[in-house]
Design an enzyme around this catalytic site. Sequence first.
Site, PDB file in Angstrom:
ATOM      1  N   GLU A 280     -26.991 -71.453 -69.652  1.00  0.00           N
ATOM      2  CA  GLU A 280     -25.610 -71.476 -70.153  1.00  0.00           C
ATOM      3  C   GLU A 280     -24.685 -71.671 -68.960  1.00  0.00           C
ATOM      4  O   GLU A 280     -24.708 -70.864 -68.023  1.00  0.00           O
ATOM      5  CB  GLU A 280     -25.260 -70.134 -70.813  1.00  0.00           C
TER       6      GLU A 280
HETATM    7 ZN   LIG Z   1     -24.918 -72.520 -77.506  1.00  0.00          ZN
END
Ligand SMILES: [Zn+2]
Length: 448
Positions: A281
Amino acid sequence: MIDAHPFRWKHRLPTAAVALTLSLGAVVAPATGAAAAEPTLPSGNTAYRTLADYESDMAELAAQHPTLVKPITLPYKTTSGRTVRGIEISNNVQANDGKPVFVDVGMHHGNEWPSGELTLEFAIDLVENARDPYIADLLDRARVVVVPVVNVDGFVRNRRQNDTNTDMNRNYGLGWLPLSSAGAAPWSEPESRNIAWLLSTRQATVFNTQHTCIQVVLYPPLQLAAGPAQDTPRLHRLASAVAAQYGPTYRALPSAEDYETTGEAIDWAYYATRGLSITSETCPNAGAARTYQTQVLDTYAAHRGAMLEALETTADSAEHAIIEGKAPKDAVLRLTKSFEMYTSPYAQPDGSVRPTSFTTTLSSDLDVVQPNGKFRWAVNPSYRPAPAYQADGVRGNRTGFYTEPWILTCERPDGTVLQTARVNVDLGERVEVDLQQCKRDFHRKDLG
Ligand SMILES: [Zn+2]
Protein backbone atom coordinates in the site's frame (compact mmCIF):
# COMPACT_ATOMS: atom_id res chain seq x y z
CA MET A 1 -17.12 4.00 -23.57
CA ILE A 2 -18.05 5.73 -20.34
CA ASP A 3 -14.97 7.40 -19.01
CA ALA A 4 -14.89 8.43 -15.36
CA HIS A 5 -11.55 10.12 -15.74
CA PRO A 6 -11.16 13.06 -13.36
CA PHE A 7 -7.55 13.92 -14.30
CA ARG A 8 -7.62 14.73 -17.96
CA TRP A 9 -5.22 17.61 -17.96
CA LYS A 10 -1.50 17.19 -18.45
CA HIS A 11 -0.36 17.63 -14.91
CA ARG A 12 2.90 19.47 -14.34
CA LEU A 13 3.92 21.40 -11.29
CA PRO A 14 6.57 24.13 -11.52
CA THR A 15 10.02 22.60 -11.16
CA ALA A 16 10.78 24.19 -7.82
CA ALA A 17 7.55 22.91 -6.32
CA VAL A 18 8.33 19.42 -7.57
CA ALA A 19 11.78 19.53 -6.04
CA LEU A 20 10.26 20.46 -2.70
CA THR A 21 7.70 17.67 -2.95
CA LEU A 22 10.42 15.19 -3.83
CA SER A 23 12.89 16.09 -1.19
CA LEU A 24 10.97 14.83 1.87
CA GLY A 25 13.19 16.87 4.11
CA ALA A 26 16.36 16.87 2.04
CA VAL A 27 17.94 20.24 1.44
CA VAL A 28 16.86 21.89 -1.80
CA ALA A 29 17.53 25.35 -3.07
CA PRO A 30 14.69 26.24 -5.40
CA ALA A 31 15.56 29.94 -5.32
CA THR A 32 18.79 29.33 -7.22
CA GLY A 33 17.00 27.65 -10.07
CA ALA A 34 19.29 24.62 -9.67
CA ALA A 35 16.50 22.39 -8.37
CA ALA A 36 16.61 18.61 -8.69
CA ALA A 37 15.31 17.19 -11.96
CA GLU A 38 11.60 16.49 -12.06
CA PRO A 39 10.78 12.84 -11.54
CA THR A 40 9.72 11.19 -14.76
CA LEU A 41 8.07 7.87 -15.46
CA PRO A 42 9.39 5.16 -17.79
CA SER A 43 6.44 5.89 -20.10
CA GLY A 44 6.97 9.65 -19.95
CA ASN A 45 3.30 9.98 -18.96
CA THR A 46 2.07 12.97 -17.02
CA ALA A 47 -1.54 11.96 -16.38
CA TYR A 48 -3.60 8.90 -15.44
CA ARG A 49 -4.33 6.29 -18.06
CA THR A 50 -7.79 5.36 -19.23
CA LEU A 51 -8.62 1.66 -19.73
CA ALA A 52 -7.97 2.14 -23.45
CA ASP A 53 -4.53 3.54 -22.58
CA TYR A 54 -3.70 0.48 -20.45
CA GLU A 55 -4.76 -1.86 -23.23
CA SER A 56 -2.92 -0.04 -26.01
CA ASP A 57 0.24 0.37 -23.91
CA MET A 58 0.36 -3.36 -23.18
CA ALA A 59 -0.45 -4.33 -26.77
CA GLU A 60 2.25 -1.98 -28.06
CA LEU A 61 4.86 -3.34 -25.64
CA ALA A 62 4.13 -6.89 -26.77
CA ALA A 63 4.14 -5.97 -30.46
CA GLN A 64 7.40 -4.03 -30.23
CA HIS A 65 9.26 -6.51 -28.00
CA PRO A 66 8.07 -10.02 -28.92
CA THR A 67 11.09 -11.73 -27.35
CA LEU A 68 10.55 -9.84 -24.07
CA VAL A 69 6.81 -9.34 -23.71
CA LYS A 70 3.90 -11.74 -24.16
CA PRO A 71 0.28 -10.64 -23.83
CA ILE A 72 -2.04 -12.67 -21.62
CA THR A 73 -5.81 -12.66 -21.41
CA LEU A 74 -7.36 -13.76 -18.15
CA PRO A 75 -10.02 -16.43 -18.58
CA TYR A 76 -13.05 -14.82 -16.94
CA LYS A 77 -14.72 -11.70 -18.32
CA THR A 78 -15.97 -9.22 -15.75
CA THR A 79 -19.62 -8.97 -14.73
CA SER A 80 -20.10 -6.25 -17.35
CA GLY A 81 -18.34 -8.29 -20.00
CA ARG A 82 -14.96 -6.59 -20.00
CA THR A 83 -11.73 -8.48 -20.61
CA VAL A 84 -8.92 -8.45 -18.05
CA ARG A 85 -5.46 -8.35 -19.59
CA GLY A 86 -1.85 -8.55 -18.58
CA ILE A 87 1.64 -9.19 -19.89
CA GLU A 88 4.49 -11.55 -19.11
CA ILE A 89 8.04 -10.22 -19.24
CA SER A 90 11.25 -12.23 -19.43
CA ASN A 91 14.18 -12.77 -21.72
CA ASN A 92 13.03 -15.31 -24.32
CA VAL A 93 9.51 -14.83 -22.94
CA GLN A 94 7.81 -17.17 -25.42
CA ALA A 95 9.66 -20.20 -24.02
CA ASN A 96 7.72 -21.93 -21.27
CA ASP A 97 10.97 -22.79 -19.57
CA GLY A 98 10.45 -23.03 -15.81
CA LYS A 99 11.94 -19.79 -14.54
CA PRO A 100 10.68 -18.62 -11.14
CA VAL A 101 7.74 -16.24 -11.44
CA PHE A 102 6.89 -12.88 -9.89
CA VAL A 103 3.17 -12.10 -10.19
CA ASP A 104 2.46 -8.38 -9.73
CA VAL A 105 -1.09 -7.01 -9.89
CA GLY A 106 -2.76 -3.63 -9.39
CA MET A 107 -6.20 -2.24 -8.77
CA HIS A 108 -8.20 -4.89 -6.97
CA HIS A 109 -9.90 -1.67 -5.89
CA GLY A 110 -11.05 0.31 -8.91
CA ASN A 111 -10.62 3.73 -7.33
CA GLU A 112 -6.96 3.16 -6.37
CA TRP A 113 -5.59 4.42 -9.66
CA PRO A 114 -1.96 4.87 -8.58
CA SER A 115 -1.75 1.10 -7.96
CA GLY A 116 -2.41 0.40 -11.63
CA GLU A 117 -0.08 3.14 -12.83
CA LEU A 118 2.84 2.00 -10.66
CA THR A 119 2.32 -1.61 -11.74
CA LEU A 120 2.38 -0.89 -15.47
CA GLU A 121 5.19 1.67 -15.19
CA PHE A 122 7.39 -0.98 -13.56
CA ALA A 123 6.65 -3.36 -16.44
CA ILE A 124 7.58 -0.67 -18.99
CA ASP A 125 10.70 0.09 -16.98
CA LEU A 126 11.85 -3.56 -17.19
CA VAL A 127 11.26 -3.66 -20.93
CA GLU A 128 12.89 -0.31 -21.68
CA ASN A 129 15.93 -1.25 -19.58
CA ALA A 130 16.15 -4.88 -20.62
CA ARG A 131 19.69 -4.32 -21.92
CA ASP A 132 20.91 -2.86 -18.65
CA PRO A 133 23.13 -5.64 -17.22
CA TYR A 134 21.38 -5.69 -13.84
CA ILE A 135 17.88 -5.89 -15.36
CA ALA A 136 19.03 -8.31 -18.08
CA ASP A 137 20.35 -10.69 -15.42
CA LEU A 138 17.04 -10.61 -13.54
CA LEU A 139 15.09 -11.22 -16.76
CA ASP A 140 17.41 -14.15 -17.55
CA ARG A 141 16.61 -15.69 -14.17
CA ALA A 142 12.94 -14.85 -13.61
CA ARG A 143 9.62 -14.17 -15.30
CA VAL A 144 7.36 -11.27 -14.35
CA VAL A 145 3.59 -11.44 -14.84
CA VAL A 146 1.82 -8.09 -14.63
CA VAL A 147 -1.93 -7.40 -14.46
CA PRO A 148 -2.25 -3.65 -13.82
CA VAL A 149 -6.06 -3.51 -13.57
CA VAL A 150 -7.67 -6.53 -11.88
CA ASN A 151 -11.02 -4.81 -11.28
CA VAL A 152 -11.63 -3.32 -14.71
CA ASP A 153 -15.31 -2.54 -14.13
CA GLY A 154 -14.52 -0.73 -10.88
CA PHE A 155 -11.76 1.23 -12.62
CA VAL A 156 -13.94 2.56 -15.43
CA ARG A 157 -16.50 3.66 -12.83
CA ASN A 158 -13.82 4.91 -10.42
CA ARG A 159 -15.16 2.95 -7.48
CA ARG A 160 -13.71 0.43 -5.08
CA GLN A 161 -16.06 -2.47 -5.77
CA ASN A 162 -16.75 -4.35 -8.98
CA ASP A 163 -20.07 -4.30 -10.83
CA THR A 164 -21.79 -6.68 -8.40
CA ASN A 165 -20.80 -4.27 -5.62
CA THR A 166 -18.29 -6.79 -4.29
CA ASP A 167 -14.99 -5.79 -2.73
CA MET A 168 -12.50 -7.80 -4.78
CA ASN A 169 -10.22 -8.14 -1.79
CA ARG A 170 -12.88 -9.89 0.34
CA ASN A 171 -14.06 -12.54 -2.13
CA TYR A 172 -11.15 -15.03 -2.08
CA GLY A 173 -12.31 -18.32 -0.61
CA LEU A 174 -9.85 -19.05 2.20
CA GLY A 175 -11.41 -17.95 5.49
CA TRP A 176 -14.18 -16.13 3.58
CA LEU A 177 -16.99 -14.60 5.62
CA PRO A 178 -20.23 -13.08 4.28
CA LEU A 179 -19.21 -9.53 5.15
CA SER A 180 -21.30 -6.77 3.64
CA SER A 181 -19.28 -6.49 0.43
CA ALA A 182 -17.60 -9.92 0.25
CA GLY A 183 -19.79 -11.19 -2.56
CA ALA A 184 -22.65 -13.70 -2.62
CA ALA A 185 -20.30 -16.65 -2.04
CA PRO A 186 -16.58 -17.37 -1.90
CA TRP A 187 -15.16 -17.01 -5.42
CA SER A 188 -18.46 -15.61 -6.70
CA GLU A 189 -16.62 -12.97 -8.72
CA PRO A 190 -14.83 -13.40 -12.06
CA GLU A 191 -12.07 -11.01 -10.97
CA SER A 192 -11.02 -13.12 -7.97
CA ARG A 193 -11.24 -16.29 -10.06
CA ASN A 194 -8.94 -14.67 -12.62
CA ILE A 195 -6.22 -14.13 -10.04
CA ALA A 196 -6.73 -17.63 -8.64
CA TRP A 197 -6.25 -18.96 -12.17
CA LEU A 198 -3.13 -16.86 -12.66
CA LEU A 199 -1.51 -18.15 -9.47
CA SER A 200 -2.74 -21.74 -9.91
CA THR A 201 -1.22 -22.09 -13.37
CA ARG A 202 2.22 -20.71 -12.57
CA GLN A 203 4.82 -21.33 -9.92
CA ALA A 204 4.85 -17.86 -8.40
CA THR A 205 7.67 -17.47 -5.91
CA VAL A 206 6.41 -13.96 -5.09
CA PHE A 207 2.94 -12.41 -5.45
CA ASN A 208 2.46 -8.67 -4.92
CA THR A 209 -0.89 -6.90 -4.95
CA GLN A 210 -0.64 -3.12 -5.11
CA HIS A 211 -3.04 -0.79 -3.25
CA THR A 212 -3.48 2.74 -1.87
CA CYS A 213 -3.66 4.57 0.50
CA ILE A 214 -1.70 3.56 3.63
CA GLN A 215 2.04 3.31 4.13
CA VAL A 216 2.31 -0.43 4.80
CA VAL A 217 3.46 -3.69 3.29
CA LEU A 218 1.25 -6.50 4.60
CA TYR A 219 1.56 -10.27 4.68
CA PRO A 220 -0.67 -13.11 5.95
CA PRO A 221 -2.56 -13.80 8.12
CA LEU A 222 -5.62 -11.55 7.88
CA GLN A 223 -7.08 -12.51 11.25
CA LEU A 224 -5.40 -12.59 14.64
CA ALA A 225 -7.14 -15.88 15.47
CA ALA A 226 -5.30 -17.54 12.59
CA GLY A 227 -1.95 -17.03 14.29
CA PRO A 228 1.31 -16.41 12.47
CA ALA A 229 1.95 -17.89 9.03
CA GLN A 230 4.50 -20.71 8.91
CA ASP A 231 6.81 -18.65 6.72
CA THR A 232 6.57 -15.49 8.82
CA PRO A 233 10.35 -14.84 8.91
CA ARG A 234 10.52 -15.03 5.10
CA LEU A 235 7.35 -12.99 4.62
CA HIS A 236 8.56 -10.36 7.05
CA ARG A 237 11.98 -10.19 5.42
CA LEU A 238 10.49 -9.54 1.99
CA ALA A 239 7.85 -7.11 3.28
CA SER A 240 10.50 -5.21 5.24
CA ALA A 241 12.78 -4.94 2.23
CA VAL A 242 9.90 -3.64 0.13
CA ALA A 243 8.77 -1.22 2.84
CA ALA A 244 12.31 0.10 3.29
CA GLN A 245 12.41 1.01 -0.39
CA TYR A 246 9.17 2.97 -0.06
CA GLY A 247 10.63 4.99 2.78
CA PRO A 248 11.27 5.26 6.51
CA THR A 249 7.62 5.91 7.35
CA TYR A 250 6.46 2.59 5.84
CA ARG A 251 5.86 -0.43 8.07
CA ALA A 252 5.94 -4.17 7.32
CA LEU A 253 3.51 -6.25 9.35
CA PRO A 254 0.97 -9.08 9.27
CA SER A 255 -2.28 -7.86 7.75
CA ALA A 256 -4.21 -8.82 10.90
CA GLU A 257 -2.18 -6.32 12.93
CA ASP A 258 -3.16 -3.50 10.58
CA TYR A 259 -6.86 -4.34 10.63
CA GLU A 260 -8.62 -7.70 10.50
CA THR A 261 -10.47 -8.87 7.38
CA THR A 262 -11.17 -12.11 5.56
CA GLY A 263 -11.10 -13.25 1.96
CA GLU A 264 -8.12 -11.21 0.76
CA ALA A 265 -5.95 -12.32 -2.12
CA ILE A 266 -2.72 -12.78 -0.15
CA ASP A 267 -4.17 -15.24 2.37
CA TRP A 268 -5.47 -17.72 -0.20
CA ALA A 269 -2.36 -17.16 -2.37
CA TYR A 270 0.11 -17.98 0.40
CA TYR A 271 -1.73 -20.91 1.94
CA ALA A 272 -2.53 -22.48 -1.45
CA THR A 273 0.76 -21.96 -3.28
CA ARG A 274 3.25 -21.05 -0.55
CA GLY A 275 4.37 -18.16 -2.74
CA LEU A 276 5.48 -15.16 -0.69
CA SER A 277 2.35 -13.03 -0.88
CA ILE A 278 2.29 -9.34 0.05
CA THR A 279 -0.01 -6.34 -0.21
CA SER A 280 1.93 -3.14 -0.91
CA GLU A 281 0.00 0.00 0.00
CA THR A 282 1.48 3.35 -0.98
CA CYS A 283 0.33 6.76 0.16
CA PRO A 284 1.87 10.24 0.40
CA ASN A 285 3.00 11.38 3.84
CA ALA A 286 0.30 12.61 6.20
CA GLY A 287 -0.94 16.02 5.19
CA ALA A 288 0.35 15.86 1.61
CA ALA A 289 -2.10 16.18 -1.25
CA ARG A 290 -3.16 12.98 -3.00
CA THR A 291 -2.49 13.81 -6.64
CA TYR A 292 -0.99 12.17 -9.70
CA GLN A 293 2.16 14.11 -8.85
CA THR A 294 2.47 12.78 -5.29
CA GLN A 295 1.03 9.29 -5.79
CA VAL A 296 2.55 8.34 -9.13
CA LEU A 297 5.34 10.65 -10.30
CA ASP A 298 6.90 11.20 -6.88
CA THR A 299 6.33 7.57 -5.76
CA TYR A 300 7.62 5.73 -8.81
CA ALA A 301 11.35 5.74 -7.99
CA ALA A 302 10.67 4.12 -4.63
CA HIS A 303 8.22 1.69 -6.18
CA ARG A 304 10.86 0.65 -8.67
CA GLY A 305 13.24 -0.18 -5.85
CA ALA A 306 10.49 -2.04 -4.01
CA MET A 307 9.56 -4.20 -6.98
CA LEU A 308 13.21 -4.94 -7.75
CA GLU A 309 13.45 -6.31 -4.18
CA ALA A 310 10.50 -8.56 -4.99
CA LEU A 311 12.06 -9.62 -8.28
CA GLU A 312 15.42 -10.36 -6.68
CA THR A 313 13.67 -12.48 -4.06
CA THR A 314 11.89 -14.35 -6.86
CA ALA A 315 15.17 -15.11 -8.61
CA ASP A 316 16.87 -16.25 -5.37
CA SER A 317 17.05 -20.06 -5.39
CA ALA A 318 16.77 -20.09 -1.58
CA GLU A 319 13.19 -18.80 -1.98
CA HIS A 320 11.84 -21.58 -4.18
CA ALA A 321 12.63 -25.22 -4.98
CA ILE A 322 14.13 -26.82 -8.09
CA ILE A 323 13.01 -29.92 -9.96
CA GLU A 324 15.47 -30.93 -12.65
CA GLY A 325 16.37 -33.79 -14.90
CA LYS A 326 16.33 -34.97 -18.48
CA ALA A 327 13.23 -35.60 -20.56
CA PRO A 328 12.62 -36.04 -24.29
CA LYS A 329 12.92 -32.83 -26.23
CA ASP A 330 9.43 -31.47 -26.99
CA ALA A 331 7.86 -33.31 -24.05
CA VAL A 332 5.52 -31.39 -21.78
CA LEU A 333 6.02 -31.71 -18.03
CA ARG A 334 3.09 -30.92 -15.76
CA LEU A 335 2.94 -30.42 -12.00
CA THR A 336 -0.39 -30.73 -10.28
CA LYS A 337 -1.92 -31.01 -6.87
CA SER A 338 -5.46 -30.67 -5.68
CA PHE A 339 -6.78 -30.15 -2.18
CA GLU A 340 -9.73 -28.88 -0.19
CA MET A 341 -9.68 -25.50 1.52
CA TYR A 342 -12.29 -23.88 3.77
CA THR A 343 -14.02 -20.61 4.46
CA SER A 344 -14.59 -19.40 8.01
CA PRO A 345 -17.68 -20.89 9.66
CA TYR A 346 -20.81 -18.86 8.89
CA ALA A 347 -24.58 -19.30 8.93
CA GLN A 348 -25.55 -21.59 6.06
CA PRO A 349 -28.96 -21.64 4.33
CA ASP A 350 -29.94 -24.73 6.38
CA GLY A 351 -29.39 -22.79 9.60
CA SER A 352 -26.19 -24.53 10.66
CA VAL A 353 -22.97 -22.59 11.21
CA ARG A 354 -20.09 -24.24 9.42
CA PRO A 355 -17.45 -23.56 6.79
CA THR A 356 -17.94 -24.12 3.07
CA SER A 357 -15.25 -26.14 1.36
CA PHE A 358 -13.81 -25.51 -2.06
CA THR A 359 -11.21 -27.32 -4.14
CA THR A 360 -7.99 -25.63 -5.13
CA THR A 361 -6.20 -27.27 -8.05
CA LEU A 362 -2.71 -26.13 -8.95
CA SER A 363 -1.54 -27.11 -12.43
CA SER A 364 1.46 -25.65 -14.22
CA ASP A 365 3.55 -26.92 -17.10
CA LEU A 366 6.93 -26.67 -18.72
CA ASP A 367 8.03 -27.36 -22.30
CA VAL A 368 11.25 -29.34 -22.71
CA VAL A 369 13.04 -27.17 -25.23
CA GLN A 370 16.73 -28.03 -24.90
CA PRO A 371 17.97 -30.42 -27.61
CA ASN A 372 19.58 -32.59 -24.89
CA GLY A 373 16.29 -32.69 -22.95
CA LYS A 374 17.69 -31.06 -19.83
CA PHE A 375 15.23 -29.03 -17.81
CA ARG A 376 15.34 -27.04 -14.61
CA TRP A 377 12.05 -25.99 -13.08
CA ALA A 378 11.78 -23.41 -10.31
CA VAL A 379 8.73 -24.46 -8.30
CA ASN A 380 7.09 -23.74 -5.02
CA PRO A 381 7.88 -26.29 -2.29
CA SER A 382 5.60 -29.32 -2.26
CA TYR A 383 5.10 -28.87 1.50
CA ARG A 384 1.98 -26.75 1.90
CA PRO A 385 1.36 -24.68 5.06
CA ALA A 386 -1.69 -25.84 7.04
CA PRO A 387 -4.11 -22.90 7.24
CA ALA A 388 -6.19 -22.00 10.28
CA TYR A 389 -9.43 -22.49 8.33
CA GLN A 390 -10.42 -26.13 8.58
CA ALA A 391 -13.51 -28.33 8.11
CA ASP A 392 -14.28 -28.01 11.82
CA GLY A 393 -13.67 -24.27 12.15
CA VAL A 394 -10.81 -21.89 12.85
CA ARG A 395 -7.82 -23.69 14.37
CA GLY A 396 -5.19 -21.03 14.75
CA ASN A 397 -1.46 -21.03 15.43
CA ARG A 398 -0.66 -23.99 13.23
CA THR A 399 2.99 -24.65 12.58
CA GLY A 400 2.92 -27.69 10.29
CA PHE A 401 2.96 -28.37 6.58
CA TYR A 402 1.06 -30.99 4.62
CA THR A 403 3.33 -33.66 3.18
CA GLU A 404 1.67 -33.58 -0.15
CA PRO A 405 3.82 -34.34 -3.19
CA TRP A 406 3.67 -32.61 -6.53
CA ILE A 407 2.31 -35.04 -9.13
CA LEU A 408 4.66 -34.70 -12.08
CA THR A 409 3.57 -36.07 -15.45
CA CYS A 410 5.74 -36.36 -18.55
CA GLU A 411 3.56 -36.03 -21.63
CA ARG A 412 3.61 -35.92 -25.37
CA PRO A 413 2.56 -32.53 -26.79
CA ASP A 414 -0.86 -34.10 -27.53
CA GLY A 415 -1.36 -34.76 -23.81
CA THR A 416 -0.63 -38.50 -23.73
CA VAL A 417 0.79 -39.20 -20.28
CA LEU A 418 3.87 -41.42 -20.52
CA GLN A 419 5.10 -41.29 -16.95
CA THR A 420 3.86 -40.08 -13.58
CA ALA A 421 6.13 -39.34 -10.63
CA ARG A 422 5.55 -38.02 -7.11
CA VAL A 423 7.98 -35.31 -6.12
CA ASN A 424 8.61 -34.02 -2.62
CA VAL A 425 10.80 -30.97 -2.60
CA ASP A 426 11.37 -28.43 0.15
CA LEU A 427 12.34 -24.78 0.11
CA GLY A 428 15.84 -24.22 -1.29
CA GLU A 429 16.09 -27.91 -2.23
CA ARG A 430 16.92 -29.33 -5.62
CA VAL A 431 15.68 -32.77 -6.65
CA GLU A 432 16.38 -34.73 -9.78
CA VAL A 433 13.58 -36.82 -11.26
CA ASP A 434 14.22 -39.93 -13.30
CA LEU A 435 12.16 -39.79 -16.49
CA GLN A 436 13.70 -42.84 -18.22
CA GLN A 437 10.31 -44.38 -18.92
CA CYS A 438 9.08 -41.21 -20.61
CA LYS A 439 12.25 -41.07 -22.69
CA ARG A 440 11.86 -44.71 -23.71
CA ASP A 441 8.23 -44.36 -24.72
CA PHE A 442 8.17 -40.84 -26.17
CA HIS A 443 8.74 -41.91 -29.79
CA ARG A 444 6.96 -45.28 -29.66
CA LYS A 445 4.03 -45.31 -32.06
CA ASP A 446 2.08 -48.08 -30.32
CA LEU A 447 1.51 -46.08 -27.11
CA GLY A 448 -1.22 -43.56 -26.56
ZN1 LIG B 1 -7.11 -1.26 -1.85
